[in-house]
Design an enzyme around this catalytic site. Sequence first.
Site, mmCIF file in Angstrom:
data_model
loop_
_atom_site.group_PDB
_atom_site.id
_atom_site.type_symbol
_atom_site.label_atom_id
_atom_site.label_comp_id
_atom_site.label_asym_id
_atom_site.label_seq_id
_atom_site.Cartn_x
_atom_site.Cartn_y
_atom_site.Cartn_z
ATOM 1 N N ARG A 113 -18.975 18.855 -54.681
ATOM 2 C CA ARG A 113 -19.274 18.248 -53.387
ATOM 3 C C ARG A 113 -19.391 16.741 -53.612
ATOM 4 O O ARG A 113 -19.332 16.276 -54.745
ATOM 5 C CB ARG A 113 -20.496 18.860 -52.683
ATOM 6 C CG ARG A 113 -21.579 19.450 -53.523
ATOM 7 C CD ARG A 113 -22.338 18.465 -54.358
ATOM 8 N NE ARG A 113 -22.747 17.320 -53.572
ATOM 9 C CZ ARG A 113 -23.050 16.139 -54.063
ATOM 10 N NH1 ARG A 113 -22.996 15.922 -55.377
ATOM 11 N NH2 ARG A 113 -23.414 15.147 -53.295
ATOM 12 N N ASP A 160 -19.482 9.524 -46.514
ATOM 13 C CA ASP A 160 -18.366 10.467 -46.491
ATOM 14 C C ASP A 160 -17.192 9.907 -45.713
ATOM 15 O O ASP A 160 -16.039 10.248 -45.965
ATOM 16 C CB ASP A 160 -18.813 11.795 -45.879
ATOM 17 C CG ASP A 160 -19.735 12.491 -46.857
ATOM 18 O OD1 ASP A 160 -20.937 12.146 -46.872
ATOM 19 O OD2 ASP A 160 -19.245 13.312 -47.646
HETATM 20 O O1 MRU Z 1 -22.503 17.798 -48.461
HETATM 21 P P1 MRU Z 1 -22.264 16.904 -49.639
HETATM 22 O O2 MRU Z 1 -23.156 17.171 -50.793
HETATM 23 O O3 MRU Z 1 -20.794 16.881 -50.012
HETATM 24 O O4 MRU Z 1 -22.613 15.462 -49.089
HETATM 25 C C1 MRU Z 1 -22.505 14.367 -49.957
HETATM 26 C C2 MRU Z 1 -22.902 13.072 -49.345
HETATM 27 O O5 MRU Z 1 -23.264 13.008 -48.204
HETATM 28 C C3 MRU Z 1 -22.727 11.853 -50.192
HETATM 29 O O6 MRU Z 1 -23.691 10.902 -49.891
HETATM 30 C C4 MRU Z 1 -21.335 11.251 -49.923
HETATM 31 O O7 MRU Z 1 -20.347 12.230 -50.055
HETATM 32 C C5 MRU Z 1 -21.023 10.126 -50.832
HETATM 33 S S1 MRU Z 1 -20.794 10.665 -52.492
HETATM 34 C C6 MRU Z 1 -20.339 9.351 -53.425
#
Ligand code: MRU
Length: 349
Positions: free
Chosen positions: A47, A235
């Site tokens: 993730r 994201d």
């Molecule tokens: O649901 P996730 O764990 O994939 O969410 C991750 C995040 O929100 C992070 O802050 C984002 O992807 C940036 S990672 C460098």
Amino acid sequence: MRDVEPILWKGGRLSLLDQRRLPQRETYLELRGARDTARAIRSMVVRGAPAIGVTAAFGLALEAARFRSGHLRDDFERAAGVLLAARPTAVNLRWALERLRETAAAVGQDAAPRTLAAALRKQALALYREDIAANRALGAAGARVLPSGDVLTHCNAGALATAGYGTALGVIRAAWSSGRRFGVYATETRPFLQGARLTAWELVRLRIPVTLITDGMVGALLATRKVAAVVVGTDRTAANGDVANKIGTYTIAVLARRHGVPFYVAAPTSSIDLDCASGDDIPIEERDADEVTHIRGRRVATEGVRVFNPAFDVTPAELVTAIITEQGVVRGGDRTGLARAVHAAQRHR
Ligand code: MRU
């Protein structure tokens, strides 16, 4: 200390550190094609926006071994579609698949499947290396603007969320390695606990002092203890500087503004989507109710309750002090600066 390797690519084989089992177990899962890679992304084996983009690229390159002669374009698009559908919010997934699409177009649809597969493997590896280089560059740029004092971060934007080094944690690591000394507050990050399970684990390994808080403690933290800055990942950041990131980021940004604490977003240009005019256009993933009603497999909420479980929220550009990219630091809401950073990255590749 050996750096964390969330994505292993060795001898043409792809393995992922299973992040669902951290910090208790460090086990790797081997993947063989687009479908199991998409499943691994959806189920959070891997993730974090840059990590899922790079993983999807490797998954597609693996799938290419099954492409049929004379059907390269169809087979490519089918596999890319499976991967793109895995999670909707992080634009890195689309970004990585587009880079592979450019490679496929350059190879041509009349090429031998083997030739295309080799070219896609090479491109996926280039994206992997590019991501680490971008994180190191943005880490150094961020360390130059980060005020001295303790830092608050949310979710996990570390090595685990990327090909390596990390974005928000990259800034923290770069500042720490330059000799500055400070503490980091990490939010637990309900419901998936990326902060408690992953960020705290990474920082403890790096020997950077970390204090864990639950998400609801952020207001009290900012009101009663000195925190010099908030640094988070993203994201997808829209063209106007609105920032989609892990659910709870928006709450932290509002509280940071209330308490006069600068709010920084570490964003490799692969996470900036100039095709998205504003945060309103960013698709927000909603995940299973079980993630809220259960904690680590055990039900904590009463049966029959309804659940709202958006995985991300949008922080309006006006609450963002600056966006730290590998092409330099852009003031929050500076559309021209964001576009310039993205175009500079495209020219440099
Ligand atoms: O649901 P996730 O764990 O994939 O969410 C991750 C995040 O929100 C992070 O802050 C984002 O992807 C940036 S990672 C460098």
